[in-house]
Write a protein that holds these residues in place. Structure first.
Motif, PDB file in Angstrom:
ATOM      1  N   PRO A   1       0.834  -1.205   0.000  1.00 57.40           N
ATOM      2  CA  PRO A   1       0.000   0.000   0.000  1.00 57.40           C
ATOM      3  C   PRO A   1       0.868   1.254   0.000  1.00 57.40           C
ATOM      4  O   PRO A   1       1.803   1.378   0.781  1.00 57.40           O
ATOM      5  CB  PRO A   1      -0.789  -0.128   1.310  1.00 57.40           C
ATOM      6  CG  PRO A   1      -0.830  -1.592   1.578  1.00 57.40           C
ATOM      7  CD  PRO A   1       0.485  -2.134   1.085  1.00 57.40           C
ATOM      8  N   GLY A   2       0.573   2.175  -0.900  1.00 60.07           N
ATOM      9  CA  GLY A   2       1.384   3.376  -1.072  1.00 60.07           C
ATOM     10  C   GLY A   2       2.192   3.360  -2.352  1.00 60.07           C
ATOM     11  O   GLY A   2       2.765   4.370  -2.740  1.00 60.07           O
ATOM     12  N   LEU A   3       2.250   2.183  -3.008  1.00 58.68           N
ATOM     13  CA  LEU A   3       2.969   2.042  -4.267  1.00 58.68           C
ATOM     14  C   LEU A   3       2.028   1.482  -5.326  1.00 58.68           C
ATOM     15  O   LEU A   3       1.051   0.803  -5.019  1.00 58.68           O
ATOM     16  CB  LEU A   3       4.176   1.125  -4.103  1.00 58.68           C
ATOM     17  CG  LEU A   3       5.299   1.642  -3.203  1.00 58.68           C
ATOM     18  CD1 LEU A   3       6.295   0.539  -2.898  1.00 58.68           C
ATOM     19  CD2 LEU A   3       6.000   2.839  -3.838  1.00 58.68           C
TER      20      LEU A   3
ATOM     21  N   GLY B   1       6.983  11.859  -2.472  1.00 61.97           N
ATOM     22  CA  GLY B   1       8.116  11.758  -3.382  1.00 61.97           C
ATOM     23  C   GLY B   1       9.112  10.714  -2.908  1.00 61.97           C
ATOM     24  O   GLY B   1       8.995  10.133  -1.827  1.00 61.97           O
ATOM     25  N   PHE B   2      10.113  10.452  -3.750  1.00 64.68           N
ATOM     26  CA  PHE B   2      11.198   9.540  -3.409  1.00 64.68           C
ATOM     27  C   PHE B   2      12.338  10.342  -2.796  1.00 64.68           C
ATOM     28  O   PHE B   2      12.725  11.402  -3.302  1.00 64.68           O
ATOM     29  CB  PHE B   2      11.706   8.809  -4.657  1.00 64.68           C
ATOM     30  CG  PHE B   2      10.744   7.797  -5.202  1.00 64.68           C
ATOM     31  CD1 PHE B   2      10.706   6.508  -4.675  1.00 64.68           C
ATOM     32  CD2 PHE B   2       9.875   8.114  -6.236  1.00 64.68           C
ATOM     33  CE1 PHE B   2       9.826   5.561  -5.172  1.00 64.68           C
ATOM     34  CE2 PHE B   2       8.988   7.170  -6.739  1.00 64.68           C
ATOM     35  CZ  PHE B   2       8.961   5.891  -6.204  1.00 64.68           C
ATOM     36  N   LEU B   3      12.894   9.856  -1.690  1.00 66.32           N
ATOM     37  CA  LEU B   3      14.057  10.462  -1.056  1.00 66.32           C
ATOM     38  C   LEU B   3      15.173   9.429  -1.049  1.00 66.32           C
ATOM     39  O   LEU B   3      15.105   8.443  -0.315  1.00 66.32           O
ATOM     40  CB  LEU B   3      13.732  10.910   0.370  1.00 66.32           C
ATOM     41  CG  LEU B   3      12.646  11.979   0.529  1.00 66.32           C
ATOM     42  CD1 LEU B   3      12.389  12.251   2.004  1.00 66.32           C
ATOM     43  CD2 LEU B   3      13.042  13.261  -0.189  1.00 66.32           C
TER      44      LEU B   3
ATOM     45  N   LEU C   1       8.794   7.668  -0.039  1.00 66.24           N
ATOM     46  CA  LEU C   1       9.579   6.446   0.085  1.00 66.24           C
ATOM     47  C   LEU C   1      11.037   6.850   0.265  1.00 66.24           C
ATOM     48  O   LEU C   1      11.646   7.435  -0.632  1.00 66.24           O
ATOM     49  CB  LEU C   1       9.428   5.556  -1.147  1.00 66.24           C
ATOM     50  CG  LEU C   1      10.049   4.159  -1.009  1.00 66.24           C
ATOM     51  CD1 LEU C   1       9.383   3.381   0.121  1.00 66.24           C
ATOM     52  CD2 LEU C   1       9.950   3.379  -2.312  1.00 66.24           C
ATOM     53  N   VAL C   2      11.571   6.553   1.448  1.00 70.17           N
ATOM     54  CA  VAL C   2      12.944   6.913   1.800  1.00 70.17           C
ATOM     55  C   VAL C   2      13.826   5.692   1.584  1.00 70.17           C
ATOM     56  O   VAL C   2      13.588   4.623   2.162  1.00 70.17           O
ATOM     57  CB  VAL C   2      13.029   7.379   3.262  1.00 70.17           C
ATOM     58  CG1 VAL C   2      14.436   7.883   3.565  1.00 70.17           C
ATOM     59  CG2 VAL C   2      11.994   8.455   3.548  1.00 70.17           C
TER      60      VAL C   2
ATOM     61  N   PRO D   1      16.094  -2.991   5.713  1.00 71.94           N
ATOM     62  CA  PRO D   1      16.287  -1.903   6.682  1.00 71.94           C
ATOM     63  C   PRO D   1      16.673  -0.577   6.044  1.00 71.94           C
ATOM     64  O   PRO D   1      16.630   0.453   6.708  1.00 71.94           O
ATOM     65  CB  PRO D   1      17.404  -2.430   7.588  1.00 71.94           C
ATOM     66  CG  PRO D   1      18.127  -3.426   6.758  1.00 71.94           C
ATOM     67  CD  PRO D   1      17.110  -4.051   5.850  1.00 71.94           C
ATOM     68  N   SER D   2      17.041  -0.597   4.752  1.00 74.30           N
ATOM     69  CA  SER D   2      17.449   0.640   4.083  1.00 74.30           C
ATOM     70  C   SER D   2      16.289   1.324   3.372  1.00 74.30           C
ATOM     71  O   SER D   2      16.505   2.233   2.572  1.00 74.30           O
ATOM     72  CB  SER D   2      18.578   0.361   3.081  1.00 74.30           C
ATOM     73  OG  SER D   2      18.113  -0.460   2.021  1.00 74.30           O
ATOM     74  N   MET D   3      15.055   0.922   3.673  1.00 70.07           N
ATOM     75  CA  MET D   3      13.898   1.518   3.004  1.00 70.07           C
ATOM     76  C   MET D   3      12.745   1.669   4.000  1.00 70.07           C
ATOM     77  O   MET D   3      12.386   0.722   4.688  1.00 70.07           O
ATOM     78  CB  MET D   3      13.465   0.649   1.818  1.00 70.07           C
ATOM     79  CG  MET D   3      12.280   1.206   1.030  1.00 70.07           C
ATOM     80  SD  MET D   3      12.016   0.314  -0.538  1.00 70.07           S
ATOM     81  CE  MET D   3      11.714  -1.357   0.049  1.00 70.07           C
TER      82      MET D   3
END
Length: 818
Positions: free
Chosen positions: A314-316, A332-334, A358-359, A419-421
């Protein structure tokens, strides 16, 4: 390698406050269960949440899956069952339905007319959901000999997988009084397809623990640990996961989460298949074996109606989950590199928004988010009207929702999943009739998950370790836990656990393998440990060899990857304390190492696993000794080590000289002091200032910041000055600072200046800002030419009213230009 052997031994809901009337009440209950409100008086949970009243959760106690042995404690032969299942689906072909086709009939005569009509709708709905999510098809029986018979039984139950040879239809019971919910129907249908309970996964101990004394005796078998491969992350929100009090004989919890903040994932109503359920169905039935499409950002591949596609979190959205599902003008994408910060905000927002950010950090990093400032409305019952959602566990699950009047909350992405997202969402749409607040300002950071060396100290995870958990051939996973004292000052170690009571699967193996190949002449291995004092561990001679835990180091060498044993640890190696184990391995092409654990009755604990060049007993530069300071890179040079440091901040042979200065106000270490010739002093503050409608809610980073109080007896033009107390080199420096200048009253705000003063000369203004700068912390930086006679001045000037507090934080000076 450090080791030690341990002793063998849906429904009616309570209302949610004002204006909660436009959506299903259960939907509001789900929101409230994951919400918290940060106020000046503390953090509060909604007062009106009642997950215990959800009929779906209440009726989970009627669930039962059927085995071909007596209920209760598992029989002795269960101990030697080495059948492997893939997460919660049996892998063995006899338990799966050929070609994914499941014929079924419904005994509608066993239901009354109203229940029969309701059941028909629920079954059609469930069949459609499963069909649209996978290649599995439930079809009404024609003349098939093997099929599922759905009837009104005493409970909600199903046999696990297909039963061969049954000609009267294998039973799927749906009690009319307790089981006619969509969640329950799908749950039992997945059992019939071969799916098992989520809490029976082999890696469940990382996520929950059982209180066996609270479980009804005839329900223990529902929680038997199963040998699973765990290719997908453990999903607390899975439709196959039990609740915390299911089958309790005393109304106490039968299981508890390791992370209690995630309990809302178990109590969410209105459940259907999660994306991780969808992934496992497709994988178990090999639906996607021929698919070539790739799903991004945590999406999973599925195949339905012979078409390969993606199921997105959800969110994509989009064919490959590469697009954000967000309102126009927000989200936005960070993308962050290691150590990089960024920010996201909605200031003076409007209602009707669903924003998605989305970080994403670089591989090996972990995402952290901090709410610096927040003004989002909530009800008198502490239900959020507008909120920020932080998906800090799995991206496909619901996240924690936050609203309130103050900042300070932090969210760190868990080690499960990627863990990187981290996804962050904002919602002002569900209660669009509510007046918007001031908004929010959130900072995000990508930081290193663990030490990026080949020494596995296990402080956090195996993410940057030289050895990785093999998930293909292992029958269970090594656990990382602080339950037993680690070998050094670290908090965690690798543990080979015997399984819980009633579920000993002796002989299971788990492999840790090197994640890279090593070139000839480059690598030998040294597995290092340290023995702490007082670490008493017991060992029982009553355990026979078949049931004894083993650890072996194996070498796969050459292009053919032939396996040889380099080290084997057996019961003869059992000790009462940490011991060192070292082995020198001759280097060959395509060298690969595997640590193989075989489970028995003992626990085996490993720590400080290292692969080092040269042989055992030889000192290795930058590994056995590292003279470099302040995070400088150590570079081996023969038998010596040289240091490569950041010239902007550190200097000297070992980067031991600090060329940078900071003032975070967290302690007395600050390169700025108050002067005596001004009218008043700066104050160090935690939390909000004493004046209403001015000043920050919290520090930019940490707990403390400095500010000037503009209330009486201060008058317009009064100055508070900070002056540098260091002697600078003759060079250009970069001065950076966070500042906050908010006032709710026109003309109350004063000015903030950065000046330099050389010797007896008059100060020179290098940077200045005046007036109201908004609700949030702002950034500034300026290059300053300094020398040994020059001082830096930070001057705050009172404006025309009491609501003119000026704050600064995170003041830094580095030895290079900005």
């Amino acid at each position: 390698m450090k080791l030690v052997f341990l002793f063998c031994i849906v429904s009616t809901m309570v209302g949610l406050g004002e204006s909660f009337h436009k959506f299903d009440e259960r939907d509001f209950e789900n929101d409230a269960e994951k919400q918290s409100v940060d106020t000046r008086n503390g953090t509060f949970r909604p007062k009106n949440i009642h997950p215990e009243l959800k009929k779906y959760l209440l009726n989970q106690k009627y669930d039962n899956h059927i085995w071909n042995f007596q209920k209760g404690r598992p029989p002795p032969e269960e101990k030697n069952n080495n059948t492997i299942s893939k997460r919660n689906f049996a892998e063995d072909f006899p338990f799966l339905w050929p070609n994914g086709v499941i014929p079924y009939v419904v005994d509608y005569a066993s239901f009354d007319s109203s229940d029969a009509s309701r059941l028909s709708n629920l079954i059609n709905w469930a069949v459609e959901i499963i069909h649209n999510s996978s290649c599995v098809t439930w079809k009404l029986r024609e003349n098939e000999q093997e099929y599922v018979r759905i009837f009104n039984g005493e409970d909600c139950s199903s046999i696990i997988g297909k039963v061969s040879g049954s000609t009267s239809g294998q039973k799927l019971s749906l009690n009319s009084a307790n089981c006619l919910f969509l969640e329950t129907v799908i749950h039992e249908m997945l059992h019939a397809m071969g799916g098992e309970h989520e809490q029976t996964r082999g890696d469940r101990n990382r996520h929950l623990k059982f209180n066996w004394e609270n479980i009804e005796e005839n329900a223990v078998h529902n929680n038997i640990l199963r040998p699973t491969k765990n290719d997908a992350p453990y999903d607390l929100s899975s439709i196959m996961q039990y609740g915390l009090k299911d089958f309790s004989k005393n109304n106490k919890k039968t299981m508890e989460l390791i992370n209690p903040d995630l309990e809302y994932l178990l109590t969410e109503g209105g459940k259907t298949l999660t994306i991780y359920d969808i992934e496992e169905i497709n994988d178990a039935y090999q639906c996607t074996a021929s698919c070539t499409n790739v799903c991004k950002n945590g999406g999973v591949v599925k195949k339905s109606n012979s078409v390969c596609s993606c199921s997105c979190p959800p969110g994509l959205k989009g064919p490959d989950c590469s697009q954000l599902d967000t309102s126009q003008g927000c989200g936005g994408f960070l993308n962050l590199s290691e150590g990089q910060f960024s920010a996201l905000s909605q200031i003076n927002y409007v209602t009707g928004l669903t924003c998605t950010w989305l970080v994403k950090g670089t591989p090996g990093t972990r995402i952290k988010a901090k709410v610096l400032t927040m003004g989002l409305p909530y009800s008198s019952q502490f239900d959020c009207y507008h909120w920020i959602e932080f998906k800090d566990n799995l991206i496909g699950q619901s996240g924690k929702e936050k609203c309130g009047d103050v900042g300070g909350a932090e969210f760190v992405k868990s080690l499960y999943g990627d863990p990187s997202m981290m996804m962050i969402r904002f919602n002002s749409a569900k209660h669009s009739d509510k007046t918007p607040g001031l908004g929010f300002y959130v900072t995000v950071e990508a930081y290193r998950s663990a030490d990026s060396t080949n020494v596995c100290t296990l402080d956090n995870d195996l993410y940057t370790c030289a050895f990785k958990q093999d998930r293909t051939d292992s029958q269970f996973q090594w656990a990382i836990s602080s339950k037993f004292s680690a070998s050094t000052n670290n908090n965690q170690a690798l543990i080979l656990f015997p399984l819980e009571y009633g579920s000993f699967f002796y002989g299971w193996k788990s492999m840790l393998t090197t994640s890279a190949r090593f070139e000839e002449g480059m690598v030998v291995a040294r597995l290092v440990t340290w023995s702490p004092s007082g670490h008493l561990v017991h060992f029982s001679d009553q355990c026979n060899n078949r049931e004894f835990s083993l650890v072996g180091l194996h070498i796969y060498e050459g292009d053919g990857l032939a396996k040889t044993n380099a080290l084997m640890l057996t019961k003869e190696n059992a000790t009462k304390a940490w011991v060192d184990q070292e082995v020198t391995i001759p280097s060959v092409n395509n060298l690969k190492l595997t640590i193989e654990g075989t489970i028995g009755r003992q626990k085996v604990v490993l720590d400080d696993i290292a692969i080092k060049p040269r042989g055992c007993g030889e000192s290795v530069p930058c590994v056995d000794f590292n003279p470099c300071k302040n995070g400088a890179q150590c570079v081996p040079s023969g038998s010596l080590a040289t240091c490569s440091c950041n010239s902007c901040r550190f200097g000297g042979m070992y980067c031991e000289i600090d060329l940078a200065f900071s003032c975070t106000f967290e302690n007395s270490n600050c390169f700025l002091d108050d002067v005596r010739y001004d009218e008043f002093n700066w104050r160090v503050q935690q939390g909000i200032t004493s004046s209403y409608n001015t000043g920050p809610n919290s520090a930019y980073q940490g707990s403390y910041y400095a500010y000037i109080e503009a209330s009486a007896p201060r008058v317009s033009g009064d100055r508070a000055i900070l002056r540098s107390n260091q002697i600078f080199q003759d060079q250009v420096y970069c001065f950076k600072m966070k500042y906050h200048m908010y006032s709710g009253y026109f003309n109350h705000m004063g000015s903030l200046r950065i000046m330099t003063k050389t010797g007896t000369r008059r100060p020179v203004t290098q940077w200045e800002v005046s007036g109201n700068q908004g609700l949030f912390w702002r950034s500034m930086q300026i290059s300053l030419k300094l020398d040994s006679k020059t001082k830096i001045l930070v001057e705050g000037v009172v404006g025309n009213g009491w609501a003119g507090d000026i704050a600064i934080d995170n003041v830094r000076l580095t030895g290079c230009a900005c």
